[in-house]
Design an enzyme around this catalytic site. Sequence first.
Site, PDB file in Angstrom:
ATOM      1  N   TYR A 101      28.578 -98.913 -23.176  1.00 40.93           N
ATOM      2  CA  TYR A 101      29.467 -98.251 -22.122  1.00 40.93           C
ATOM      3  C   TYR A 101      28.963 -96.907 -21.608  1.00 40.93           C
ATOM      4  CZ  TYR A 101      34.020 -96.453 -20.491  1.00 40.93           C
ATOM      5  OH  TYR A 101      34.837 -96.089 -19.603  1.00 40.93           O
ATOM      6  N   THR A 134      29.930 -93.876 -21.911  1.00 38.53           N
ATOM      7  CA  THR A 134      30.069 -92.810 -22.736  1.00 38.53           C
ATOM      8  C   THR A 134      28.973 -92.907 -24.115  1.00 38.53           C
ATOM      9  OG1 THR A 134      31.777 -93.653 -24.260  1.00 38.53           O
ATOM     10  CG2 THR A 134      32.530 -92.364 -22.090  1.00 38.53           C
ATOM     11  N   LYS A 135      28.622 -94.016 -24.069  1.00 43.48           N
ATOM     12  CA  LYS A 135      27.654 -94.348 -25.516  1.00 43.48           C
ATOM     13  C   LYS A 135      26.208 -93.583 -25.584  1.00 43.48           C
ATOM     14  CE  LYS A 135      30.854 -96.880 -27.324  1.00 43.48           C
ATOM     15  NZ  LYS A 135      32.080 -96.975 -26.414  1.00 43.48           N
ATOM     16  N   ASN A 136      25.575 -93.703 -26.598  1.00 39.18           N
ATOM     17  CA  ASN A 136      24.405 -92.854 -27.122  1.00 39.18           C
ATOM     18  C   ASN A 136      23.205 -93.782 -26.131  1.00 39.18           C
ATOM     19  OD1 ASN A 136      26.072 -92.241 -29.239  1.00 39.18           O
ATOM     20  ND2 ASN A 136      24.484 -91.784 -30.432  1.00 39.18           N
TER      21      ASN A 136
END
Length: 383
Positions: free
Chosen positions: A179, A181-183
């Site tokens: 997603y 916002t993920k790393n």
Amino acid sequence: MEFIPYALPLIEDEEIKAVIDTLHSNWLSKGPKTVEFEKQFKEYVQSEHALGLNSCTAGLHIAQLAAGIGQGDEVITTPYTFVASANTIIHTGATPVFVDIDPVTMNIDPKKIEEKITEKTKAIIPVHFAGYPCDMDPIMELAKKHNLIVIEDAAHAVYTKYKGKMIGSIGDFTCFSFYATKNLVTGEGGMVTTHNEEWADKMRVMSLHGMSKAAWNRYSDKGTWYYEVEYPGFKYNMTDMQAALGLVQLSKLESMQKRREEIAQKYNEAFSQIDGLTIPFSNEENVHAWHLYVLRLKENGFTIDRAQFIEELKEKKVGTSVHFIPVPMQPYYKQLGYKVEDYPNALAAFNGAISLPLYPKMTDEQVNHVIAAVSELAQTFKK
């Protein structure tokens, strides 16, 4: 100082070019880029099989279905997670059984799992909260003892290692999120890994309408128009546009993680010196992915509560979030009879948690501003 968002993806020229190249290739849905991303990702996490999907949620759902979980079964998980971990259990027809968290790591407490195991229990879904791994050895031992499936929710855990082992190589299934916002970001997207070829084949069929596993390339010169529906499946596949982003992001993951670690270390050094604050747990035995930096306000540590602390940070142009509102607090789960008071550690963690900005795109100036803002509020409102 302009407002510092809680999270931003690091999208640079390489990612933009990769997506444009994919658009020119005419492969917009699942195609060769997705296949290549699956190959590289499974090699990275040291798994035998990987399946690109449109979300981690999709992975959790079809992993349970592939393992045969359904009506009348029970699945153990943590109450301190995003609702998808529990919703997917409901979607299979099974019942979520929550086990409280360890108050230090904020992950499911392995010592409390066995008391919740019944003859209906079929699986455990541990969630690697914020990027720090669950204590997988006792979880896997319990699973073996009781013949249970372990499906890891690794939405936060790209890059995480447990005692030298990559998350993605330990449990029966591991589900990742990409997603925004993920790393590692693909906008929307996810991946499920497994060492079991039969399960991998089942999930591949389930993820694309239940069509025979080679049906994704039926419009290429190597494909065929004929397909068979083997299962009433879902539209869960990844697209090549997402995979193009993922391939570039994967190649940059080490450098992006180094920046996350630098920021987390600066936060730790600053906030560990302030009474009333608890910094996230980490140790040298495991590799923390630092997906989130969850600072906790100690109970009665300040003259204002967590909600007001967040508002004060917003006034100082610092964006935040809260991870997580415990699942039993949500109206749907309350009406099913779950009570958050039954999980005191999860409730206490929620009451004090503030997720601070932490992402590779942050500048040193922004990091220092966040530190200064939190420190000033802690001094102003200390008891």
